[in-house]
Design an enzyme around this catalytic site. Sequence first.
Site, short mmCIF file in Angstrom:
data_model
loop_
_atom_site.label_atom_id
_atom_site.label_comp_id
_atom_site.label_asym_id
_atom_site.label_seq_id
_atom_site.Cartn_x
_atom_site.Cartn_y
_atom_site.Cartn_z
N HIS A 11 -110.59 -15.74 27.59
CA HIS A 11 -109.56 -15.48 26.80
C HIS A 11 -109.95 -15.88 25.50
CE1 HIS A 11 -105.94 -15.18 29.87
NE2 HIS A 11 -106.80 -15.55 30.61
N GLU A 51 -112.13 -20.12 27.08
CA GLU A 51 -111.40 -19.74 26.03
C GLU A 51 -112.39 -19.73 24.98
OE1 GLU A 51 -108.30 -19.01 25.34
OE2 GLU A 51 -107.03 -20.04 26.79
#
Length: 464
Positions: free
Chosen positions: A282, A350
């Site tokens: 992500h 992330e």
Amino acid sequence: MKKLAISALILLNTASVMAAPIMRVPNTASSRSVINQLSLDYTSRTPEYIEFVYDERAKQSLIDLGNGNASFFKKTDITNKDADAQFDELRKLNDLGIYHTYQEIVNELTQYSKNYANIANLIEVGTTFEGRTIYGIEIGNKSTKDKVPFLIMGTHHAREWIASEVPMASIKDLLESYTSDDQAKSIVDTSTIVYVPMLNVDGGIYSRTSKAMWRKNRNANNKGGVGVDNNRNYEYKWGVSGASSSPWSDTYKGETPMSENENQAIDKLYQKYKFKSAVSFHSYSELVLWPWGYTSAIQCKDNEIFEKIGTGMSKIMGYRPMQSADLYPAAGDSDDYLYAKYGVLAYTIELGTRFVPSESRVPIINAKGSKALRYFFENARNPFKDVVDTKEYKVLKSLEYTVYALERSELDESTLQDAYEKLAKFSKKEREHGMSTLKMKFRVKKHIESDLKAYSRYKKQNQE
């Protein structure tokens, strides 16, 4: 970074609707409460702050809250005057520059499967709401047996373009290095690695061609909204925290758990391959995350294992490792689902400091990401092999089950009673040791002990 006072908010409210700034607030209980209450579109989270998109819906929602939330406004900063601006230069290019279009991903995966036919196989993972094929690639030496299965996912969220780039870079890294790099050869010979670089195909295309900041898929619903957040639609603890019931929200959880084609596709992949470990990419925040995501009340029973391998990847990436919910509880994500339902060692990484890092940053992120995945493929092969189902471990499982029962989206009395019956079989000392191991929050600990006393009295009365 500019400080934003209430007067500045008023000016922003009268500004052009074309520019939606990204706002930053401290990561506090009050901030999380407001963001969750209004289903604001948060873009990044760290232990220190949460960022969200201050679009027209957010503006009106915050205005409707009134003066009682003035303290929330005073602590707000502007980190980006226009969230769409980070996409503008790339979208002027026919091929999005260094970033992959959907068709480029399909073309490259197809070519890899032809060029490396003995170790790569193009697979069709599923079909989207708009009728597009979700493609993946399976990498592993077809002549070897007893290979360890891994799952690597990218682009649950449409606007996170970099999330497709690291999987594509890792695929290239292993295939092109196979005959010249002993580590790559060993990984490919002993593993079956399934990559799905762009899971949310419809949303990914829509973000690249129409609305850059689009997050969800493109599934139209009968309530007038469009799109479901795929990373709030997995069934474990669906809807408990950090997800919205509003079809217009960017964190809309869907009408039912596992309602979306993309989520069903991941489940079908597990049924076929029985993955041992998984990573979902992500952006953004530069973090390596693991379960639990739905609650910060406890750590998971295998936190020590998650932390060890997660820290190893974070050192390579230069990121911070931590339990996901320590930032902001959000239920229905892939990590909690794969771990809770199937026992998969599942992480979220992330990437970067914005949704689409500059082109000069992408090769650096790709190189570190590919190296981190090599570490993962070597060290997460059978992560729970040394876990022994001792009495102490049984206590941890029982406590997890109890918290699960307490924090259901709808209280299920029979499940809660079953949880307390199991937990009551252990001594208070054993329970307290387990609570300490799981770093259970004090409020939850007191709640459970109080309920156990009440349950014990109730059971005793029924026996008399």
